[in-house]
Motif scaffolding. Structure first.
Motif, mmCIF file in Angstrom:
data_model
loop_
_atom_site.group_PDB
_atom_site.id
_atom_site.type_symbol
_atom_site.label_atom_id
_atom_site.label_comp_id
_atom_site.label_asym_id
_atom_site.label_seq_id
_atom_site.Cartn_x
_atom_site.Cartn_y
_atom_site.Cartn_z
ATOM 1 N N ALA A 124 -13.347 1.419 3.610
ATOM 2 C CA ALA A 124 -14.525 0.895 4.308
ATOM 3 C C ALA A 124 -14.288 -0.535 4.776
ATOM 4 C CB ALA A 124 -15.746 0.940 3.390
ATOM 5 N N ALA A 125 -15.009 -0.914 5.822
ATOM 6 C CA ALA A 125 -14.998 -2.298 6.309
ATOM 7 C C ALA A 125 -16.410 -2.685 6.722
ATOM 8 C CB ALA A 125 -14.045 -2.453 7.488
ATOM 9 N N ILE A 126 -16.797 -3.900 6.382
ATOM 10 C CA ILE A 126 -18.112 -4.444 6.752
ATOM 11 C C ILE A 126 -17.890 -5.536 7.779
ATOM 12 C CG2 ILE A 126 -20.147 -5.665 5.927
ATOM 13 C CD1 ILE A 126 -19.581 -4.326 3.170
ATOM 14 N N LEU A 127 -18.487 -5.359 8.943
ATOM 15 C CA LEU A 127 -18.357 -6.311 10.046
ATOM 16 C C LEU A 127 -19.674 -7.043 10.255
ATOM 17 C CD1 LEU A 127 -16.481 -4.097 12.678
ATOM 18 C CD2 LEU A 127 -15.552 -5.332 10.695
ATOM 19 N N CYS A 128 -19.591 -8.305 10.661
ATOM 20 C CA CYS A 128 -20.819 -9.070 10.925
ATOM 21 C C CYS A 128 -20.543 -10.137 11.967
ATOM 22 C CB CYS A 128 -21.359 -9.689 9.633
ATOM 23 S SG CYS A 128 -20.338 -11.017 8.961
ATOM 24 N N GLU B 208 0.278 -2.794 11.000
ATOM 25 C CA GLU B 208 0.079 -1.486 10.373
ATOM 26 C C GLU B 208 -0.012 -0.482 11.518
ATOM 27 O OE1 GLU B 208 -0.778 -0.053 6.989
ATOM 28 O OE2 GLU B 208 0.527 -1.725 6.467
ATOM 29 N N LEU B 209 0.941 0.439 11.590
ATOM 30 C CA LEU B 209 0.944 1.411 12.683
ATOM 31 C C LEU B 209 0.992 2.824 12.134
ATOM 32 C CD1 LEU B 209 4.075 2.550 13.008
ATOM 33 C CD2 LEU B 209 4.408 0.340 14.100
ATOM 34 N N HIS B 210 0.708 3.782 13.004
ATOM 35 C CA HIS B 210 0.452 5.167 12.606
ATOM 36 C C HIS B 210 1.757 5.935 12.411
ATOM 37 C CE1 HIS B 210 -2.674 8.335 12.310
ATOM 38 N NE2 HIS B 210 -1.662 9.131 12.645
ATOM 39 N N ASP B 211 2.286 5.883 11.200
ATOM 40 C CA ASP B 211 3.557 6.545 10.886
ATOM 41 C C ASP B 211 3.319 7.883 10.197
ATOM 42 O OD1 ASP B 211 2.527 5.106 8.668
ATOM 43 O OD2 ASP B 211 4.467 5.157 7.680
ATOM 44 N N CYS B 212 2.579 8.768 10.834
ATOM 45 C CA CYS B 212 2.370 10.098 10.265
ATOM 46 C C CYS B 212 3.705 10.814 10.066
ATOM 47 C CB CYS B 212 1.434 10.915 11.143
ATOM 48 S SG CYS B 212 1.892 10.957 12.878
ATOM 49 N N PHE B 213 4.662 10.503 10.909
ATOM 50 C CA PHE B 213 6.051 10.921 10.780
ATOM 51 C C PHE B 213 6.912 9.696 11.093
ATOM 52 C CE2 PHE B 213 3.707 14.729 11.654
ATOM 53 C CZ PHE B 213 4.337 15.734 10.920
ATOM 54 N N ALA B 214 8.075 9.625 10.496
ATOM 55 C CA ALA B 214 8.970 8.504 10.802
ATOM 56 C C ALA B 214 9.244 8.429 12.297
ATOM 57 C CB ALA B 214 10.274 8.662 10.030
ATOM 58 N N LEU C 43 -9.218 2.749 8.356
ATOM 59 C CA LEU C 43 -9.894 1.708 7.579
ATOM 60 C C LEU C 43 -9.036 1.231 6.422
ATOM 61 C CD1 LEU C 43 -13.357 3.303 7.996
ATOM 62 C CD2 LEU C 43 -12.745 0.994 8.739
ATOM 63 N N ALA C 44 -8.127 2.067 5.940
ATOM 64 C CA ALA C 44 -7.143 1.594 4.973
ATOM 65 C C ALA C 44 -6.175 0.619 5.640
ATOM 66 C CB ALA C 44 -6.386 2.778 4.375
ATOM 67 N N GLN C 45 -5.785 0.902 6.881
ATOM 68 C CA GLN C 45 -4.947 -0.040 7.625
ATOM 69 C C GLN C 45 -5.673 -1.376 7.792
ATOM 70 O OE1 GLN C 45 -4.442 2.336 11.225
ATOM 71 N NE2 GLN C 45 -2.274 2.638 10.749
ATOM 72 N N CYS C 46 -6.953 -1.313 8.140
ATOM 73 C CA CYS C 46 -7.778 -2.514 8.283
ATOM 74 C C CYS C 46 -7.798 -3.297 6.974
ATOM 75 C CB CYS C 46 -9.188 -2.116 8.709
ATOM 76 S SG CYS C 46 -10.415 -3.446 8.654
ATOM 77 N N THR C 47 -7.995 -2.603 5.866
ATOM 78 C CA THR C 47 -8.042 -3.257 4.558
ATOM 79 C C THR C 47 -6.749 -4.008 4.279
ATOM 80 O OG1 THR C 47 -9.588 -1.618 3.671
ATOM 81 C CG2 THR C 47 -8.261 -2.837 2.083
ATOM 82 N N GLU C 48 -5.619 -3.359 4.532
ATOM 83 C CA GLU C 48 -4.324 -4.007 4.297
ATOM 84 C C GLU C 48 -4.168 -5.270 5.121
ATOM 85 O OE1 GLU C 48 -0.482 -4.863 2.958
ATOM 86 O OE2 GLU C 48 -1.885 -3.368 2.155
ATOM 87 N N LEU C 49 -4.507 -5.198 6.399
ATOM 88 C CA LEU C 49 -4.285 -6.346 7.273
ATOM 89 C C LEU C 49 -5.241 -7.494 6.965
ATOM 90 C CD1 LEU C 49 -3.516 -4.545 10.651
ATOM 91 C CD2 LEU C 49 -1.913 -5.586 9.027
ATOM 92 N N VAL C 50 -6.468 -7.190 6.607
ATOM 93 C CA VAL C 50 -7.404 -8.250 6.217
ATOM 94 C C VAL C 50 -6.892 -8.954 4.958
ATOM 95 C CG1 VAL C 50 -9.737 -8.719 5.349
ATOM 96 C CG2 VAL C 50 -9.415 -7.257 7.354
ATOM 97 N N GLN C 51 -6.412 -8.190 4.009
ATOM 98 C CA GLN C 51 -5.865 -8.794 2.796
ATOM 99 C C GLN C 51 -4.639 -9.638 3.117
ATOM 100 O OE1 GLN C 51 -5.305 -5.342 0.299
ATOM 101 N NE2 GLN C 51 -7.395 -5.407 -0.490
#
Length: 393
Positions: A221-225, A290-296, A349-357
């Protein structure tokens, strides 16, 4: 137009299908982490955008009601594997436009084991045109479609540029090294490129099992304001969304005769170009991705699509270590989908979490030193691509 602050983020560890709690419990847990991270009560949220792929209508309300029933608008979002970022896009749009001053993007997935499949077999599939092109370009009807899509894209790169299978194995090995430092990752065991090549063959000469991400359950999850809301409530305003773009397919997807186009190369290229133009920067300014590596294979072609290296330059980019710590860009410090797992609605949103951290300096052993600009790429076939640029300020 208001500056959009990412006030809170949260996720839960991703797990294998069958090992998770039911989706309402996963979603409530991730939301609780994000609310605690922001220092807000649920009552502060004015709109919610909830993403999932495998679930009935209004599952978003079911997921939220455990936390609160405040009567706010709840929008259910389904955009295949880009669902989480599509929810983020809508929440950002609501805050940026001034429609609300605080919005939630929540994503979850309760998945089944095995390859992805259709849920409604009594009507036309949205993938029919994709399947038709894939059958024509690569055949191999005995191989699951997702493998044919992305394996075919990797094969096209191999055929045009002479990219060896070892390059994809090196990408998977890099993911495992990053994931070893991520307690949220499903797979934390470090593997070598040799291990990847020695894993069971899924498509001879094109793909082994370790080059594919696993089906996973989880939530984020992400909370935006707005900046004004953050100031009034004393929230952490370190990270903002500086630019964001969402693209869908053009006729090129089916007319180019190239599997890279079928899996969204031009969607990603266009979305990234929009973001760079809106932010007034270039890919050389990015610190962490963080990019979409569903496959290498998709990680490799995405390097070129979003401008991290020139067309045909991905093998050198990987061989030079420019995709990891000490190189030009740290890509998927979380371990990516390949190691962290891929619960479809939660991934963006997990990608978002990683980058915010990362931008807050809270990534512990994964921390990219001095990170100030972060780029996120989240792809869903069918199709949609969301690219988001975050800035520390």
């Amino acid at each position: 137009m208001s500056k959009v602050i990412v006030a809170g983020v949260g996720m839960i560890p991703f797990v294998k299908p069958g090992a998770s709690k039911p989706y309402p419990e996963m979603a409530a847990a991730a939301l609780g982490v994000a609310l605690a991270d922001a220092g807000l009560d649920y009552a502060a949220i004015r709109q919610a955008y909830v993403g999932y792929v495998y679930g009935d209508s209004t599952a978003g309300q079911r997921a939220l009601y455990a936390t609160g029933m405040t009567g706010i608008p709840v929008f259910n979002v389904n955009n295949n594997c880009s669902t989480g970022s599509s929810a983020l896009f809508l929440a950002r749009q609501a805050v940026e436009s001034g429609a609300v001053d605080c919005a939630l993007a929540l994503g979850f997935e309760q998945m089944n084991p095995g390859a992805l499949g259709a849920m409604f077999n009594d009507r036309p599939s949205p993938f029919e045109p994709f399947d038709t092109v894939t059958d024509r370009l690569v055949g191999h009807g005995e191989i699951p479609l997702a493998l044919r899509y992305f394996g075919g894209a990797g094969l096209a790169h191999m055929q045009q540029y002479g990219t060896p299978l070892e390059t994809f194995a090196k990408i998977r090995a890099k993911a495992s090294r990053h994931a070893a430092n991520n307690p949220m990752s499903l797979f934390r065991q470090v593997v070598t490129a040799e291990d990847v090549l020695a894993s069971p063959v899924m498509w001879p000469g094109v793909m082994t099992r370790l080059m594919a991400c696993p089906p996973t359950c989880g939530a984020a999850a992400a909370i935006l304001c707005s900046a004004d809301f953050a100031a009034r409530h004393g929230l952490d305003a370190t990270v903002r969304i500086r630019a964001q773009a969402m693209t869908t397919d053009t006729p090129l997807t089916f007319e180019a005769g190239d599997m890279r186009e079928v899996v969204g190369f031009s969607m990603a290229k266009s979305a990234a170009a929009e973001v760079y133009a809106a932010a007034g920067i270039g890919p050389e300014d990015i610190d962490v991705v963080e990019l979409h590596d569903c496959f290498a294979h998709n990680e490799l072609i995405t390097y070129e699509a979003i401008g991290l290296c020139p067309p045909g330059g991905a093998q050198k980019f990987v061989d030079d270590g420019d995709n990891t710590y000490g190189g030009r860009y740290v890509t998927n410090p979380s371990g990516g989908l390949l190691s962290k797992g891929h619960p479809l609605g939660a991934t963006g949103l997990a990608q978002c979490t990683e980058l915010v951290q990362q931008l807050r300096g809270q990534a512990d052993r994964r921390q990219v030193e001095g990170a100030r600009i972060a780029l996120q790429h989240n792809l869903g076939l069918g199709g949609a691509c969301v690219v988001t640029l975050y800035e520390k300020h």
